[in-house]
Scaffold this motif. Structure first.
Motif, PDB file in Angstrom:
ATOM      1  N   LEU A 123     -32.645  14.652  -8.743  1.00 18.90           N
ATOM      2  CA  LEU A 123     -33.516  13.620  -8.171  1.00 18.90           C
ATOM      3  C   LEU A 123     -33.991  12.633  -9.234  1.00 18.90           C
ATOM      4  CD1 LEU A 123     -35.645  15.689  -5.635  1.00 18.90           C
ATOM      5  CD2 LEU A 123     -33.900  13.990  -5.123  1.00 18.90           C
ATOM      6  N   VAL A 124     -34.237  13.133 -10.446  1.00 15.48           N
ATOM      7  CA  VAL A 124     -34.620  12.242 -11.547  1.00 15.48           C
ATOM      8  C   VAL A 124     -33.481  11.283 -11.860  1.00 15.48           C
ATOM      9  CG1 VAL A 124     -35.130  12.154 -14.007  1.00 15.48           C
ATOM     10  CG2 VAL A 124     -36.297  13.829 -12.563  1.00 15.48           C
ATOM     11  N   ALA A 125     -32.260  11.808 -11.942  1.00 15.45           N
ATOM     12  CA  ALA A 125     -31.096  10.966 -12.212  1.00 15.45           C
ATOM     13  C   ALA A 125     -30.898   9.934 -11.106  1.00 15.45           C
ATOM     14  CB  ALA A 125     -29.846  11.830 -12.363  1.00 15.45           C
ATOM     15  N   TYR A 126     -31.112  10.364  -9.872  1.00 12.85           N
ATOM     16  CA  TYR A 126     -30.973   9.450  -8.735  1.00 12.85           C
ATOM     17  C   TYR A 126     -32.030   8.356  -8.793  1.00 12.85           C
ATOM     18  CZ  TYR A 126     -31.454   7.812  -3.921  1.00 12.85           C
ATOM     19  OH  TYR A 126     -31.565   7.032  -2.803  1.00 12.85           O
ATOM     20  N   SER A 127     -33.264   8.717  -9.141  1.00 11.67           N
ATOM     21  CA  SER A 127     -34.345   7.731  -9.222  1.00 11.67           C
ATOM     22  C   SER A 127     -34.081   6.705 -10.319  1.00 11.67           C
ATOM     23  CB  SER A 127     -35.678   8.437  -9.479  1.00 11.67           C
ATOM     24  OG  SER A 127     -35.995   9.314  -8.421  1.00 11.67           O
ATOM     25  N   ILE A 128     -33.577   7.174 -11.453  1.00 11.74           N
ATOM     26  CA  ILE A 128     -33.250   6.260 -12.555  1.00 11.74           C
ATOM     27  C   ILE A 128     -32.147   5.303 -12.131  1.00 11.74           C
ATOM     28  CG2 ILE A 128     -32.270   6.135 -14.876  1.00 11.74           C
ATOM     29  CD1 ILE A 128     -33.683   8.786 -15.480  1.00 11.74           C
ATOM     30  N   GLN A 129     -31.142   5.823 -11.465  1.00 10.50           N
ATOM     31  CA  GLN A 129     -30.034   5.002 -10.989  1.00 10.50           C
ATOM     32  C   GLN A 129     -30.514   3.944 -10.002  1.00 10.50           C
ATOM     33  OE1 GLN A 129     -27.153   6.938  -8.429  1.00 10.50           O
ATOM     34  NE2 GLN A 129     -25.471   5.798  -9.345  1.00 10.50           N
ATOM     35  N   GLN A 130     -31.371   4.337  -9.071  1.00 11.88           N
ATOM     36  CA  GLN A 130     -31.900   3.399  -8.097  1.00 11.88           C
ATOM     37  C   GLN A 130     -32.764   2.339  -8.755  1.00 11.88           C
ATOM     38  OE1 GLN A 130     -29.797   4.003  -5.528  1.00 11.88           O
ATOM     39  NE2 GLN A 130     -31.518   3.627  -4.149  1.00 11.88           N
ATOM     40  N   SER A 131     -33.557   2.748  -9.750  1.00 10.91           N
ATOM     41  CA  SER A 131     -34.414   1.804 -10.467  1.00 10.91           C
ATOM     42  C   SER A 131     -33.578   0.773 -11.216  1.00 10.91           C
ATOM     43  CB  SER A 131     -35.315   2.564 -11.444  1.00 10.91           C
ATOM     44  OG  SER A 131     -36.120   1.681 -12.182  1.00 10.91           O
ATOM     45  N   ASN A 132     -32.497   1.225 -11.854  1.00  5.74           N
ATOM     46  CA  ASN A 132     -31.619   0.289 -12.584  1.00  5.74           C
ATOM     47  C   ASN A 132     -30.959  -0.699 -11.626  1.00  5.74           C
ATOM     48  OD1 ASN A 132     -32.200   1.514 -15.027  1.00  5.74           O
ATOM     49  ND2 ASN A 132     -30.439   2.886 -14.946  1.00  5.74           N
ATOM     50  N   ARG A 133     -30.548  -0.217 -10.465  1.00  2.00           N
ATOM     51  CA  ARG A 133     -29.939  -1.103  -9.473  1.00  2.00           C
ATOM     52  C   ARG A 133     -30.927  -2.142  -8.983  1.00  2.00           C
ATOM     53  NH1 ARG A 133     -26.510   2.981  -5.500  1.00  2.00           N
ATOM     54  NH2 ARG A 133     -24.827   3.465  -6.983  1.00  2.00           N
ATOM     55  N   GLU A 134     -32.175  -1.723  -8.780  1.00  2.17           N
ATOM     56  CA  GLU A 134     -33.208  -2.644  -8.312  1.00  2.17           C
ATOM     57  C   GLU A 134     -33.506  -3.711  -9.352  1.00  2.17           C
ATOM     58  OE1 GLU A 134     -35.873  -4.243  -5.602  1.00  2.17           O
ATOM     59  OE2 GLU A 134     -34.352  -2.678  -5.333  1.00  2.17           O
ATOM     60  N   GLN A 135     -33.535  -3.313 -10.621  1.00  2.00           N
ATOM     61  CA  GLN A 135     -33.776  -4.279 -11.691  1.00  2.00           C
ATOM     62  C   GLN A 135     -32.639  -5.290 -11.793  1.00  2.00           C
ATOM     63  OE1 GLN A 135     -34.542  -2.072 -15.274  1.00  2.00           O
ATOM     64  NE2 GLN A 135     -36.500  -1.268 -14.543  1.00  2.00           N
ATOM     65  N   LYS A 136     -31.394  -4.812 -11.650  1.00  6.93           N
ATOM     66  CA  LYS A 136     -30.248  -5.722 -11.695  1.00  6.93           C
ATOM     67  C   LYS A 136     -30.295  -6.703 -10.532  1.00  6.93           C
ATOM     68  CE  LYS A 136     -27.026  -2.634 -14.098  1.00  6.93           C
ATOM     69  NZ  LYS A 136     -25.738  -1.874 -13.991  1.00  6.93           N
ATOM     70  N   ARG A 137     -30.699  -6.204  -9.362  1.00  5.24           N
ATOM     71  CA  ARG A 137     -30.794  -7.065  -8.193  1.00  5.24           C
ATOM     72  C   ARG A 137     -31.842  -8.156  -8.382  1.00  5.24           C
ATOM     73  NH1 ARG A 137     -33.588  -7.758  -3.639  1.00  5.24           N
ATOM     74  NH2 ARG A 137     -35.127  -6.201  -4.243  1.00  5.24           N
ATOM     75  N   LYS A 138     -32.983  -7.797  -8.986  1.00  5.65           N
ATOM     76  CA  LYS A 138     -34.039  -8.777  -9.244  1.00  5.65           C
ATOM     77  C   LYS A 138     -33.571  -9.823 -10.259  1.00  5.65           C
ATOM     78  CE  LYS A 138     -37.976  -5.771  -8.151  1.00  5.65           C
ATOM     79  NZ  LYS A 138     -39.176  -5.100  -8.690  1.00  5.65           N
ATOM     80  N   ARG A 139     -32.818  -9.387 -11.281  1.00  5.88           N
ATOM     81  CA  ARG A 139     -32.314 -10.344 -12.266  1.00  5.88           C
ATOM     82  C   ARG A 139     -31.374 -11.354 -11.616  1.00  5.88           C
ATOM     83  NH1 ARG A 139     -31.091  -5.657 -15.482  1.00  5.88           N
ATOM     84  NH2 ARG A 139     -32.829  -5.103 -16.843  1.00  5.88           N
TER      85      ARG A 139
END
Length: 310
Positions: free
Chosen positions: A290-306
């Motif tokens: 779940l930690v790995a999944y959360s990190i992955q989702q957070s990185n995707r969200e940051q890329k989307r915002k950029r």
């Protein structure tokens, strides 16, 4: 025999599939609920009550079919209660799920003592269980027969259920409506589709699949009911659904990963490793996943915002 020799063996594969079966069933149920916009935290309780109901139904009727009907009926009943409180009375889904789980823990012990006089297990009852199934042709092929054939019938049903849920969600009008309700309930309501009805149906389908997960534990994995035998598998199934991004095949892969660590914990019991460490391994793997999944989702969200900014 070393730990690696144990892992790379036919016996480990068979154990891996046995451990994965209840997770596959229940996590698929979680997928359907998630697609409709509902998080069903009552999976643990549904599995536990269905496991006992299946045993009692088959023991007192002498029919495996009656046992299946009893288990599924209990799952549908608890799912209907969850749906009524959450959808009609607007109760919080987390609290509804917690209430179902708490109720199941006490109810199963009470019913077990009432019917058997014991609080630990149902070994005094002559309940029925699902048999193994040999796949035609494959059962005669030297290597494949040990890997693919001879498993419990419900194990094959679980893998077929992955295809069935995928087909339901992505190839049928009902599946389209369930997904639409989860993505934008206001839009789907504006075209005359009843949101509550769709979510109620999704919760009931989830209850059926979770019932099979619980039923397998007491009528396949073991041939009896044991107190608190679900042991967190309902919550692990929710984690598998999250890691699989609520897709049938992604959830299957996540369930297999968690089942691998659960099976690995069984092998580690043969070595001189503290039992407490061994018992925590499947749950530690769930947390790390779940930690790995959360990190992955957070990185995707940051890329989307950029991308939006640029």
């Amino acid at each position: 025999m070393s730990i690696f020799q144990n892992i790379f063996s036919y016996q480990f594969v068979a154990m891996w599939l046995r451990v994965a079966t209840p997770l596959i069933f229940t996590s698929l149920g979680a997928v359907i609920c998630e697609k409709s916009g509902v998080v069903n935290l009552g999976l643990e309780g549904i599995m536990l009550c269905s496991a006992l109901s299946g045993v009692l139904g088959s023991a007192y009727s002498g029919s495996l079919a009656i046992g299946v009907v009893s288990a599924v009926g209990m799952g549908l009943l608890l799912s209907a209660v969850f749906a009524y409180f959450h959808l009609v009375l607007k109760a919080n889904a987390v609290l509804c799920g917690t209430a179902i789980n708490t109720f199941a823990g006490g109810f199963t012990v009470f019913m077990l003592e009432l019917t058997t006089g014991e609080k630990g297990n149902s070994s005094s009852l002559k309940s029925l269980a699902f048999s193994s199934f040999d796949i035609p042709v494959i059962k005669d092929i030297p290597v494949l027969k040990d890997l693919l054939s001879g498993h419990n019938t419900l194990t094959y049903v679980a893998f077929l259920a992955v295809i069935g849920v995928w087909f339901l969600l992505y190839k049928t009008p009902l599946g389209l409506r369930i997904r639409a309700v989860g993505e934008n309930e206001h839009a789907i309501n504006s075209v005359g589709i009843n949101v509550k009805k769709m979510r109620f149906l999704a919760i009931m389908l989830c209850g059926v699949l979770a019932s099979f997960g619980g039923m397998y534990l007491s009528m396949g994995y073991l041939n009896m009911f044991v107190r608190d035998m679900v042991a967190g598998r309902g919550f692990i199934s929710l984690a598998a659904c999250a890691m699989g991004q609520a897709t049938p095949f992604g959830t299957l892969a996540s369930a297999l990963v968690f089942a691998f660590f659960d099976g690995l914990s069984n092998i580690l019991q043969l070595l001189k490793i503290p039992s407490e460490f061994v018992q925590m391994l499947p749950y530690a793997a769930t947390i790390l996943g779940l930690v790995a999944y959360s990190i992955q989702q957070s990185n995707r969200e940051q890329k989307r915002k950029r991308l939006i900014i640029t």
